[in-house]
Enzyme design. Structure first.
Site, PDB file in Angstrom:
ATOM      1  N   SER A  42       0.838  -1.190   0.000  1.00  0.00           N
ATOM      2  CA  SER A  42       0.000   0.000   0.000  1.00  0.00           C
ATOM      3  C   SER A  42       0.886   1.258   0.000  1.00  0.00           C
ATOM      4  O   SER A  42       1.659   1.455  -0.934  1.00  0.00           O
ATOM      5  CB  SER A  42      -0.959  -0.044   1.196  1.00  0.00           C
ATOM      6  OG  SER A  42      -2.033   0.840   1.024  1.00  0.00           O
ATOM      7  N   ASP A 181      -5.804  -3.364  -2.317  1.00  0.00           N
ATOM      8  CA  ASP A 181      -4.761  -3.073  -1.332  1.00  0.00           C
ATOM      9  C   ASP A 181      -4.078  -4.323  -0.765  1.00  0.00           C
ATOM     10  O   ASP A 181      -4.737  -5.213  -0.227  1.00  0.00           O
ATOM     11  CB  ASP A 181      -5.418  -2.297  -0.187  1.00  0.00           C
ATOM     12  CG  ASP A 181      -4.438  -1.588   0.713  1.00  0.00           C
ATOM     13  OD1 ASP A 181      -3.334  -2.102   0.929  1.00  0.00           O
ATOM     14  OD2 ASP A 181      -4.793  -0.507   1.216  1.00  0.00           O
TER      15      ASP A 181
END
Length: 273
Positions: A42, A181
């Site tokens: 991320s 993510d």
């Protein structure tokens, strides 16, 4: 000696804080950019790419602070946290939990602007020679995916997929599949550093994430020397409740820069030649 730099997720705050820590350590003569392996999840995928491509971190943060429109300052963080709470349900198989979060992620409308935003953060848009691992999760199946130079995903798309926070940004399509993510699997995915003799882990969201998960990942690193850096109280106060707020670019960077001297000794012990 094989050194790995592991960079966890944490939104705008995480990117800027990690960049501040790394910049501060460099000023003290400790260059985490010398890592043979860089692992980014991320926010960490953005910083990891900047490090692996030898970009100037302070300059990159400065550009973002000037140009990013405050499109996510009003994000419903309660919805985001509710999605992530599914991942911590002990009654669910981890892959099933990720699949359920994926259903929520897929409900977000698609927008090509997301990839453009990620691209703007990357001065270099081609995979580096340095080994760089970027994590993501298949939104439909819950399968964990690790992108690297030979995996077939363009670098910008790989980073965008790793940053596609559920309930905020739509999953990113790569070769007909949609990815979200990498933090859906773990806030750090530190176990990917197995085999390294020295590991520095920067974990921006340590104050909000279950400790047991990261501790288990670090236990898988065997005899590696480890420096685990988490935000101090001052940094946590700067982050506030919405780590995606674009107003955090400069303050979070400065918080990391200010914290760096306090972690110099522990990092230097691990990052020795």
């Amino acid at each position: 000696m094989t050194r790995a730099l592991v960079l966890g997720g944490g939104g705008v705050a995480g990117i800027a804080w990690e960049a501040g820590i790394i910049t501060g350590l460099r000023r003290a003569g400790i260059d985490l950019g010398e890592a043979e392996l860089v692992i980014g999840t991320s926010a960490g995928s953005v910083v990891g790419t900047l490090v692996a491509t030898e970009a100037d971190l302070e300059s990159s943060v400065g550009v973002q602070a000037k140009t990013e429109v405050a499109t996510v300052s009003a994000v419903d963080m309660e919805a985001v946290m509710a999605a992530f709470s599914i991942l911590y349900d002990p009654s669910l198989d981890p892959e099933e939990a990720r699949r359920r979060v994926g259903e929520l992620a897929l409900a977000v409308k698609d927008s090509g602007a997301r990839i453009e935003t990620i691209g703007d953060r990357l001065p270099v848009k081609e995979w580096p020679e340095r080994r760089l691992l970027i994590t993501a999760v298949d939104a439909r199946t819950g399968e964990f995916v690790v992108w690297e130079r030979d995996s077939g995903a363009p670098l910008v798309s790989a980073v965008a997929s790793s940053c596609a926070v559920p309930c905020v940004f739509p999953p990113v399509e790569i070769d007909g599949r949609r990815y979200m993510d990498g933090g859906v699997r773990s806030p750090t995915n530190a176990d990917l550093a197995a085999g390294s003799s020295a590991v520095v882990l920067l974990e921006p969201l340590a104050h909000t994430s279950p400790k047991a998960r990261v501790e288990a990942e670090l236990a898988e690193l065997g005899g590696a020397e480890i420096a685990h850096v988490v935000p101090d109280e001052a940094s946590v106060a700067v982050f506030g409740a919405n780590v995606l707020d674009p107003a955090l670019w400069r303050p979070a960077f400065q918080a990391g820069l200010a914290q760096a001297p306090a972690v110099e000794e522990s990092v230097a012990r691990v990052w020795k030649d």
